[in-house]
Design a protein around this motif. Structure first.
Motif, short mmCIF file in Angstrom:
data_model
loop_
_atom_site.label_atom_id
_atom_site.label_comp_id
_atom_site.label_asym_id
_atom_site.label_seq_id
_atom_site.Cartn_x
_atom_site.Cartn_y
_atom_site.Cartn_z
N GLU A 552 0.91 -1.45 -0.40
CA GLU A 552 -0.28 -0.26 -0.09
C GLU A 552 1.13 1.23 0.11
OE1 GLU A 552 -2.46 0.08 2.85
OE2 GLU A 552 -3.53 -2.26 2.34
N TYR A 553 2.15 0.69 -0.08
CA TYR A 553 3.33 2.23 0.22
C TYR A 553 3.91 1.99 -1.43
CZ TYR A 553 2.04 2.48 4.73
OH TYR A 553 1.55 3.17 6.10
N TRP A 554 3.97 3.71 -2.15
CA TRP A 554 5.11 3.44 -2.78
C TRP A 554 6.25 4.95 -2.24
CZ3 TRP A 554 5.66 1.03 -7.00
CH2 TRP A 554 6.51 1.48 -8.09
N SER A 555 7.54 4.81 -2.89
CA SER A 555 8.83 5.20 -2.55
C SER A 555 8.36 6.77 -3.07
CB SER A 555 9.73 4.69 -3.28
OG SER A 555 9.93 5.00 -4.73
N ASN A 556 9.38 7.90 -1.96
CA ASN A 556 8.61 9.74 -2.38
C ASN A 556 9.98 9.56 -3.74
OD1 ASN A 556 11.47 9.07 -1.11
ND2 ASN A 556 10.92 10.81 0.55
N SER A 710 -22.73 -13.46 -4.15
CA SER A 710 -21.82 -12.86 -4.71
C SER A 710 -22.15 -11.17 -4.54
CB SER A 710 -20.82 -13.98 -5.37
OG SER A 710 -19.09 -13.00 -5.38
N PRO A 711 -22.43 -10.67 -3.71
CA PRO A 711 -22.18 -8.97 -4.52
C PRO A 711 -21.15 -8.40 -4.86
CG PRO A 711 -22.49 -9.26 -1.93
CD PRO A 711 -22.24 -11.08 -2.70
N PRO A 712 -21.39 -7.51 -5.55
CA PRO A 712 -19.82 -6.74 -5.99
C PRO A 712 -19.11 -5.98 -4.50
CG PRO A 712 -21.46 -5.85 -7.43
CD PRO A 712 -22.54 -6.87 -6.01
N PHE A 713 -17.69 -5.14 -4.91
CA PHE A 713 -17.08 -4.58 -3.00
C PHE A 713 -16.45 -3.59 -4.21
CE2 PHE A 713 -15.37 -8.60 -3.95
CZ PHE A 713 -14.40 -8.23 -3.87
N PRO A 714 -15.92 -2.89 -3.11
CA PRO A 714 -15.08 -1.64 -3.81
C PRO A 714 -13.68 -3.18 -3.11
CG PRO A 714 -15.98 -1.65 -1.29
CD PRO A 714 -16.58 -2.30 -1.52
N TYR A 715 -12.65 -2.70 -4.04
CA TYR A 715 -11.64 -3.23 -4.14
C TYR A 715 -10.33 -2.81 -4.13
CZ TYR A 715 -8.04 -6.74 -6.50
OH TYR A 715 -7.29 -7.55 -6.90
N MET A 716 -9.10 -2.65 -3.96
CA MET A 716 -7.56 -1.51 -4.18
C MET A 716 -7.07 -2.61 -5.32
SD MET A 716 -7.07 -0.21 -0.43
CE MET A 716 -5.81 0.41 -0.96
N ASN A 717 -6.95 -2.48 -5.73
CA ASN A 717 -5.91 -2.88 -7.08
C ASN A 717 -5.04 -3.12 -7.30
OD1 ASN A 717 -4.99 -3.88 -9.45
ND2 ASN A 717 -6.83 -4.15 -11.02
N LEU A 718 -3.72 -3.58 -6.70
CA LEU A 718 -2.99 -3.01 -6.28
C LEU A 718 -1.27 -3.64 -7.17
CD1 LEU A 718 -2.10 -4.04 -2.66
CD2 LEU A 718 -2.53 -2.22 -3.54
N SER A 719 -2.32 -4.39 -8.12
CA SER A 719 -1.56 -4.79 -9.95
C SER A 719 -1.22 -4.32 -10.67
CB SER A 719 -2.04 -6.17 -9.53
OG SER A 719 -3.43 -6.53 -9.70
N TYR A 720 -2.23 -3.90 -11.27
CA TYR A 720 -2.46 -3.46 -12.00
C TYR A 720 -1.32 -2.06 -12.67
CZ TYR A 720 -4.16 -1.95 -17.05
OH TYR A 720 -4.16 -1.88 -18.08
N TYR A 721 -0.99 -0.85 -10.86
CA TYR A 721 -0.06 0.58 -11.62
C TYR A 721 0.67 -0.44 -10.16
CZ TYR A 721 -2.26 2.91 -14.79
OH TYR A 721 -3.07 3.66 -16.39
N ARG A 722 1.71 0.31 -10.48
CA ARG A 722 2.74 0.10 -9.04
C ARG A 722 2.81 0.93 -8.00
NH1 ARG A 722 9.13 -1.68 -10.74
NH2 ARG A 722 8.89 -2.13 -8.10
N GLU A 723 2.70 1.93 -8.60
CA GLU A 723 3.01 3.32 -8.28
C GLU A 723 1.65 3.75 -7.20
OE1 GLU A 723 1.98 5.16 -12.68
OE2 GLU A 723 2.75 3.42 -11.50
N ARG A 724 0.62 3.41 -7.88
CA ARG A 724 -0.48 3.47 -7.63
C ARG A 724 -1.93 3.04 -6.78
NH1 ARG A 724 -0.38 6.41 -12.45
NH2 ARG A 724 -2.29 5.75 -14.00
N ILE A 725 -3.01 2.85 -5.97
CA ILE A 725 -3.80 1.46 -5.76
C ILE A 725 -5.10 2.69 -6.94
CG2 ILE A 725 -5.10 1.47 -4.68
CD1 ILE A 725 -3.11 1.73 -1.92
#
Length: 845
Positions: A552-556, A710-725
């Protein structure tokens, strides 16, 4: 080196006693006093012995020693001072007086061994059968000052259990009890000094150093221990040069060239004083300055070097020295030495000649008169401000005295005879423990070593141009490891009389945000600074590696800290979100206007044609379609994720159901015009409304099942971009999602096919052709939506879905209702029943 070899000649025969006679000259002590119990000592009164080539055709002449050493003579006088002090002490060895036999080794291993044999065997010219069974001539030996001769001495006397106590032999190898079982010392081992030096170099941040050592046991073993400790401290060695005092001039010149060409600004000189002086002479001739010298205890407190102005480049030198001490009455004793005390003693005469630079053989100018006064002389011998090593001689004598005292005390209490004394000295000396008058507690560990305590000495200039020794810290091995080294850095004066700490590194420190990459073929201290990669940080100086941030973090930007990743979603406040909102509201506004227009003209034929109720329901569903696009904008939540997909699916099915109903009405209306047809009675307004409700209810059932399983739910996609969620809505059940889209698509295709079949029906206003266009746009939009939806990154996925909703909604609105609005507003003359019912020739679509 030609070793002296003892040969014994057997004389006499038969029943007569066998007598051995010594071939060659006996080794005699230069200073001696025979008492009840005698102590042996070996010092290097001369710095070197003249080497001669022996032809082996005649008896060798005695070895000639040259270059009188005032410091070593001072050590011998310290030993005599301690012995006389003990003899005058009624508490220590009462009723027993100590004597001494002091030999000169001339800094020679061979002469040291010869002196050791004389101290064990005595120096009688003839030996009988009983000579080997008698006790040794002395009960302990003090010496020698250098490690290599001491190694030879300890190896010689060790098998005979005769203790050797050195005051200045620091080689760590001598702590090996298997090889040197009878060796002790009052000076710390180089094991501790080497580690202390490594810690000192590391403390000042010097990671790139040069080294010069003595080519002897002292230098080789000391540097080996330093290299091991330096490796642990991360210190690299640029070069390591070995020299010895007897080396040719070329060797010293070569060493100086290495120092000059080296990039290290710090040089560690782990070197004996006698080896260092020839090198310093060459360095002074080449005017080499700017070097920060780090010294071992052998030379770091040498008054001779400090008072020689040619060696002023040593200013700022730092190193560890034995703790200084003050011996009360020592100076008075030293200055009372005079050749008249022993007129036949050549050593005292030579001392006098060296001290006053005169000669007894010269009666004229430059001759010695004997009236010279040592008290008026200031030199290395008379100076008692630096009694660091002399105190260790003093301590060694007291260690032997306390050992003898303990033995005699036990013998007296156990009624043993004094003949057992010699066999007990080695056993007792290992456990001796006492406090001398300087306040220092003395004892030996299992290896025969004392506690390691050093003063950190800094060479600082004084007004007369010489250098003084200033204590700027200490090292104490008895303290906790983190407190071993204590430095007062603010009091240190560096090379060149500078107050600025010298820098000696192969490569500059790598700042945070970079890592070290070792240069190929060079030591680990030589490296390049490589910036950390994206998503990696190093938050310390000289980091050997970069560390990845958590998911969940990225370098400055500077790569020295992990910060929370930017969370990305389609927001109302960004331009894309605002544009889509505007188009959504425009669609709602246009739909409302059309609804209002239709309501005002609801009685006109153009509105009433083809079931006005379906038209109003279609307009209502289109309004919902425009509005449902707003649920896709903003931060996804649990409720918004469920609402956006279900609202989209239900409103579009409602919309398509209305269009499908209108298409069926067109077909049924044409069939109803045929003779005998009664089809409209089966698909009247009620049936049309029921069909819309039924088709929409099916979609609602699919959505309910989807939300339940199985309803839709909010999801943090970490795989598409390395620098942002990417914060998005996960559809939950893919089957449910595609079932909703599939059902909508099925109704759309069915509507399109029916409208396409009805496009050429003869009528002035055939709504089927407009429905065909609208469904063609609708299907085209949603067919292109699927690949675009799958391939669009992040928030653009949502934008594509909103665009598809808006585009298909605008397509339905414009294609179905714009022709009617055109007639209502601009061609009212066509808005009549006659015009609506009029036939016209079919036209191609």
């Amino acid at each position: 080196i030609i070793f002296y070899i003892y040969f014994f000649l057997l004389v006499g025969a038969g029943s007569s006693a066998q007598v051995c006679r010594l071939l060659g000259q006996p080794a005699l002590p230069l200073l001696s006093a025979q008492k009840d119990i005698n102590i042996g000592a070996i010092f290097s009164f001369h710095r070197s012995a003249l080497l001669k080539m022996h032809p082996f055709t005649s008896e060798p002449e005695p070895t000639t020693c040259i270059s009188f050493n005032l410091r070593e003579f001072k050590f011998a006088q310290t030993l005599i001072f301690a012995i006389e002090e003990i003899n005058n002490n009624t508490q220590l060895l009462p009723g027993v007086s100590l004597g001494y036999k002091i030999y000169d080794s001339c800094s020679s291993i061979a002469l040291t061994i010869l002196s050791g044999m004389a101290l064990m065997n005595g120096y009688e010219e003839t030996l009988s059968d009983t000579s080997c069974s008698r006790p040794p001539a002395v009960h302990a030996i003090v010496g020698e000052s250098n490690s290599s001769p001491t190694i030879g001495l300890a190896s010689l006397v060790g098998p005979f259990s005769l203790p050797v106590i050195s005051h200045f032999a620091t080689c760590a190898c001598l702590s090996n009890r298997n090889i040197y079982p009878s060796f002790f010392r009052t000076i710390p081992s180089d094991y501790y000094q080497s580690r202390a030096l490594a810690q000192l170099v590391k403390h000042f941040g010097w990671t790139w150093v040069g080294m010069v050592r003595s080519r002897s046991d002292y230098g080789n073993n000391g540097i080996a221990a330093f290299e091991e400790a330096a490796k642990q401290e991360g210190i690299c060695i640029e070069y390591s040069e070995a020299i010895f005092k007897t080396d040719p001039q070329d060797q010293f010149l070569k060493t100086v060239e290495v120092i000059k060409k080296g990039t290290a600004r710090v040089v560690l000189a782990f070197i004996a004083l006698g080896d260092f002086v020839p090198l310093l002479k060459v360095i002074s001739q080449h005017n080499i300055t700017g070097i920060q010298w780090v010294g071992s205890e052998s030379w770091i407190t040498s008054r001779t070097l400090a008072e020689t102005k040619e060696y002023r480049f040593l200013s700022g030198a730092v190193g560890f020295a034995i703790a200084n001490a003050k011996l009360v009455g020592m100076r008075e004793f030293l200055v009372n030495v005079h050749p008249d005390q022993e007129p036949n003693n050549e050593l005292l005469k030579e001392f006098w000649e060296t001290a006053f630079q005169c000669s007894f053989s010269n009666s004229g100018s430059g001759g010695c008169t004997g009236s010279e006064r040592l008290a008026e002389l200031q030199n290395e011998y008379t100076d008692v401000s630096e009694l660091r090593i002399a105190n260790k001689v003093y301590t060694a004598v007291y260690a032997i005295a306390h050992t003898l005292h303990n033995i005699l005390k036990d013998i007296k209490s156990s009624t043993k005879k004094i003949m057992d004394l010699s066999s007990q000295v080695l056993e007792y000396i290992g456990g001796v423990k006492f406090t001398i008058k300087t306040g220092e507690e003395i004892f030996f560990d299992a290896s025969g070593d004392p506690v390691a305590r050093y003063d950190l000495v800094n060479w600082q200039p004084v007004q007369d141009g010489s250098l003084q020794f200033k204590n700027v810290g200490f090292y104490d091995s008895s303290l906790p490891s983190e407190q071993h080294l204590q430095v007062s850095q603010e009091h240190v004066l560096w090379a060149g009389d500078s107050g600025q700490l010298p820098v000696s590194v192969c490569s500059e420190s790598c700042p945070p945000g970079t890592r070290k990459a070792v240069q190929k073929g060079r030591p680990v201290c030589c490296y390049d600074c490589i910036p950390c990669g994206e998503g990696e940080i190093s938050n310390g100086t000289d980091s050997s590696d970069c560390f990845p941030c958590d998911l969940e973090y990225w370098s400055n930007e500077s790569k020295d800290r992990c910060v929370l990743k930017v969370i990305e979603f389609l927001s109302y406040t960004e331009i894309m979100g605002m544009v889509l909102c505007i188009f959504s509201f425009i669609g709602v506004l246009l739909t409302t206007i059309v609804s209002f227009l239709f309501y005002l003209h609801k009685e006109t034929p153009i509105v009433r044609a083809n079931n006005s109720e379906l038209s109003f329901l279609l307009l209502f569903s289109l309004t919902l379609c425009f509005l449902c696009s707003l649920t896709f904008i903003g931060q996804p939540t649990e409720w918004s994720c469920m609402l956006r997909h279900t609202a989209f699916g239900i409103t579009f099915v409602l919309c398509i159901s209305c269009v499908l109903g209108k298409t069926i009405v067109v077909l049924m209306a044409f069939k109803a015009t045929l003779p005998g047809s009664n089809v409209m009675k089966w698909f009247g307004p009620l049936q049309q409304q029921l069909s819309v409700v039924s088709l929409t209810l099916i979609q609602m059932i699919i959505c309910v099942l989807w939300l339940t399983i199985s309803p839709p739910f909010p999801y943090m996609n970490l795989s598409y971009y390395r620098e942002r969620i990417i914060l998005e809505c996960n559809v939950g059940s893919a089957l449910g999602f595609w079932a909703v889209l599939g059902y909508t698509g099925l109704l759309s295709i069915l509507c399109f096919v029916l409208a396409f079949l009805a496009r050429k029906l003869p009528d002035n206003f055939n709504e089927a052709k407009f429905i065909t266009f609208s469904m063609l746009i609708f299907c085209a939009v949603w067919l292109t939506f699927i690949p675009a939806y799958v391939s669009s990154p992040g928030k653009f996925t949502v934008a594509v879905e909103i665009f598809a909703i808006l585009a298909s909604s605008f397509g339905l609105l414009f294609c179905i209702f714009s022709p009617k609005c055109y007639i209502i507003l601009l061609k009212p003359e066509k808005n009549t029943k006659k015009q609506m019912m009029g036939k016209s020739s079919p036209k191609t679509l």
